[in-house]
Motif scaffolding. Structure first.
Motif, mmCIF file in Angstrom:
data_model
loop_
_atom_site.group_PDB
_atom_site.id
_atom_site.type_symbol
_atom_site.label_atom_id
_atom_site.label_comp_id
_atom_site.label_asym_id
_atom_site.label_seq_id
_atom_site.Cartn_x
_atom_site.Cartn_y
_atom_site.Cartn_z
ATOM 1 N N GLU A 6 0.830 -1.204 0.000
ATOM 2 C CA GLU A 6 0.000 0.000 0.000
ATOM 3 C C GLU A 6 0.864 1.253 0.000
ATOM 4 N N HIS A 7 1.976 1.216 0.736
ATOM 5 C CA HIS A 7 2.898 2.357 0.739
ATOM 6 C C HIS A 7 3.486 2.550 -0.655
ATOM 7 N N LEU A 8 3.938 1.457 -1.269
ATOM 8 C CA LEU A 8 4.479 1.531 -2.623
ATOM 9 C C LEU A 8 3.449 2.120 -3.578
ATOM 10 N N PHE A 9 2.222 1.618 -3.521
ATOM 11 C CA PHE A 9 1.208 2.081 -4.459
ATOM 12 C C PHE A 9 0.842 3.544 -4.221
ATOM 13 N N ALA A 10 0.702 3.945 -2.954
ATOM 14 C CA ALA A 10 0.322 5.325 -2.644
ATOM 15 C C ALA A 10 1.387 6.311 -3.113
ATOM 16 N N GLN A 11 2.674 5.965 -2.884
ATOM 17 C CA GLN A 11 3.742 6.848 -3.332
ATOM 18 C C GLN A 11 3.801 6.896 -4.853
ATOM 19 N N THR A 12 3.615 5.738 -5.494
ATOM 20 C CA THR A 12 3.614 5.675 -6.951
ATOM 21 C C THR A 12 2.470 6.507 -7.529
ATOM 22 N N ALA A 13 1.293 6.383 -6.936
ATOM 23 C CA ALA A 13 0.116 7.079 -7.445
ATOM 24 C C ALA A 13 0.266 8.590 -7.372
ATOM 25 N N GLN A 14 1.045 9.064 -6.413
ATOM 26 C CA GLN A 14 1.255 10.501 -6.283
ATOM 27 C C GLN A 14 2.347 11.026 -7.213
ATOM 28 N N PHE B 169 2.951 9.595 -10.615
ATOM 29 C CA PHE B 169 2.701 9.330 -12.028
ATOM 30 C C PHE B 169 1.450 10.067 -12.502
ATOM 31 N N ALA B 170 1.566 10.712 -13.655
ATOM 32 C CA ALA B 170 0.464 11.535 -14.161
ATOM 33 C C ALA B 170 -0.798 10.714 -14.378
ATOM 34 N N TYR B 171 -0.675 9.501 -14.924
ATOM 35 C CA TYR B 171 -1.888 8.737 -15.238
ATOM 36 C C TYR B 171 -2.656 8.353 -13.981
ATOM 37 N N LEU B 172 -1.934 8.100 -12.874
ATOM 38 C CA LEU B 172 -2.604 7.767 -11.617
ATOM 39 C C LEU B 172 -3.112 9.023 -10.913
ATOM 40 N N ARG B 173 -2.399 10.121 -11.024
ATOM 41 C CA ARG B 173 -2.889 11.376 -10.437
ATOM 42 C C ARG B 173 -4.181 11.813 -11.098
ATOM 43 N N ARG B 174 -4.296 11.575 -12.395
ATOM 44 C CA ARG B 174 -5.551 11.904 -13.086
ATOM 45 C C ARG B 174 -6.703 11.081 -12.519
ATOM 46 N N ARG B 175 -6.436 9.820 -12.215
ATOM 47 C CA ARG B 175 -7.485 8.964 -11.639
ATOM 48 C C ARG B 175 -7.860 9.423 -10.232
ATOM 49 N N ILE B 176 -6.865 9.887 -9.465
ATOM 50 C CA ILE B 176 -7.156 10.427 -8.130
ATOM 51 C C ILE B 176 -8.010 11.683 -8.257
ATOM 52 N N ASP B 177 -7.609 12.583 -9.162
ATOM 53 C CA ASP B 177 -8.320 13.853 -9.331
ATOM 54 C C ASP B 177 -9.760 13.647 -9.796
ATOM 55 N N SER B 178 -9.990 12.597 -10.583
ATOM 56 C CA SER B 178 -11.332 12.332 -11.090
ATOM 57 C C SER B 178 -12.210 11.602 -10.084
ATOM 58 N N GLY B 179 -11.589 11.130 -8.988
ATOM 59 C CA GLY B 179 -12.344 10.365 -7.996
ATOM 60 C C GLY B 179 -12.416 8.887 -8.308
ATOM 61 N N ASP B 180 -11.778 8.453 -9.402
ATOM 62 C CA ASP B 180 -11.794 7.054 -9.795
ATOM 63 C C ASP B 180 -10.867 6.209 -8.920
ATOM 64 N N LEU B 181 -9.881 6.864 -8.279
ATOM 65 C CA LEU B 181 -8.901 6.159 -7.458
ATOM 66 C C LEU B 181 -8.793 6.844 -6.105
ATOM 67 N N VAL B 182 -8.882 6.055 -5.052
ATOM 68 C CA VAL B 182 -8.715 6.563 -3.692
ATOM 69 C C VAL B 182 -7.509 5.873 -3.078
ATOM 70 N N LEU B 183 -6.614 6.651 -2.494
ATOM 71 C CA LEU B 183 -5.412 6.074 -1.889
ATOM 72 C C LEU B 183 -5.771 5.264 -0.651
#
Length: 347
Positions: A301-309, A311-325
């Protein structure tokens, strides 16, 4: 509190003794590795036993891939993957700092079958690699990955022994790990001068085994100064990551490092050695109550959360609400010297 000293150079440790049948010899090498982990957080290791031909073959395959037209490389775009595998174009990373990293990469990890139960269950870091249609590429990269991963398992044993722990205290959690191998390309730029290629950061896993082809890597010492870490033939650079810092409550140092832009084309191959996705990491009992106690984290979970913050493609998913850390996820830059000295020290 981090134990890193105001070092000015990186120690070299011969780890060939880790393959010795003599337990005392293995323990001697482990003690030397432990000293470097405590005092510096970075070390060169020689005597790994990895055949140079494996690196040479992977380097040639990597050069062949990155020489392809962008349109062809984007067929393996990482944003098309459900488990963070594939091509990372220039500008995809570093968006969180406002200055995208000046590099391209290809991300691989443990190559699991498409019917793997963790992958089918939606694990964001476990699954099949996204191999391009390039003859020999997958075979060359996999052979290198397997060889360096074996070195990582020996180092994991050594870190446990250096701490006076059960030799399997970490290894029992390293069965099906999201350990990533990144193939990184810094393109030639004749106009390059003193700018950052990758900003200051720590690595999110237990430790990293790195081999590069040109200078540019720098590491922060205990005084907040940047020290050059040039390539040394016949060695890997090993640096401590967030999880070993957490397990030791700062006795081992997740040393902040960065890459400066140089005027030559550069390739870099970090293997980020991790433990199993659901491993709960918290200070070992011997470190409980020493200094500021950090909260437990799940390794994957730590790896994924840091990665998601990052990479642009994952940040877009966070911003859209499609992905929650994952709950309890940390922001970037919470470990290592960078965290101790403040973001301003990153240059």
């Amino acid at each position: 509190m981090s134990g890193a000293t105001s070092f000015t150079s990186i120690p070299i440790v011969d780890i060939s003794g880790l393959r010795s049948p003599d337990r005392a010899e293995r323990e001697r090498v482990a003690a030397e590795i432990g000293r470097a982990a405590r005092d510096v957080g970075f070390l060169y290791v020689k005597g790994s036993g990895v055949d140079d031909a494996l690196f040479d073959d992977m380097l040639e395959a990597t050069k062949g891939f990155f020489a392809l037209p962008l349109e062809e490389k984007m067929r393996s775009y990482i944003g098309l993957s459900r488990c963070h595998r594939g091509y990372v174009p220039i500008g995809e990373e570093g968006v969180e700092s406002g200055t995208p990293d000046l590099k391209e990469a290809f991300d691989t990890a443990l190559d699991l079958p498409a019917d793997d139960p963790d992958y089918l269950a939606g694990n964001p870091m476990l699954g099949p690699n996204a191999w391009p249609d390039l003859p020999g590429f997958a075979e060359a990269v996999t052979a290198y990955y397997d060889a360096v991963l074996e070195v990582g398992h020996r180092l994991l044993w050594a870190f446990a022994v250096a701490l006076g722990e059960d030799p399997d205290v970490f290894s029992r959690h390293a069965i099906k790990t999201p350990s990533q191998l990144r193939l990184v390309h810094y393109p030639f730029n004749a106009d390059a001068h003193d700018v950052i290629g990758i900003g200051a950061h720590t690595d999110y896993e237990c430790f990293t085994l790195l081999k590069g082809t040109a200078p540019g890597l720098e590491v922060m010492n205990g005084a907040g100064e940047w020290i050059d870490v040039p390539p040394v033939p016949g060695t890997f650079v090993v640096n401590i990551g967030d999880l070993l810092e957490l397990w030791t409550n700062g006795a081992f140092v997740a040393t902040s490092h960065r890459v400066r832009k140089v005027k030559e084309e550069r390739y870099s191959f970090p293997l980020f050695f991790n433990v199993d996705y659901d491993t709960v990491v918290e200070p070992l009992p011997q470190f409980a109550g020493t200094g500021a106690q950090r909260a437990a984290l799940r390794a994957g979970e730590h790896l994924f959360a840091q990665t998601a913050q990052s990479f642009a493609y994952l940040r877009r998913r966070i911003d859209s609400g499609d992905l929650v850390l994952p709950e309890g996820s940390l922001g970037l830059g919470q470990f290592g010297q960078q965290a101790l000295h403040g973001a301003s020290a990153a240059g």
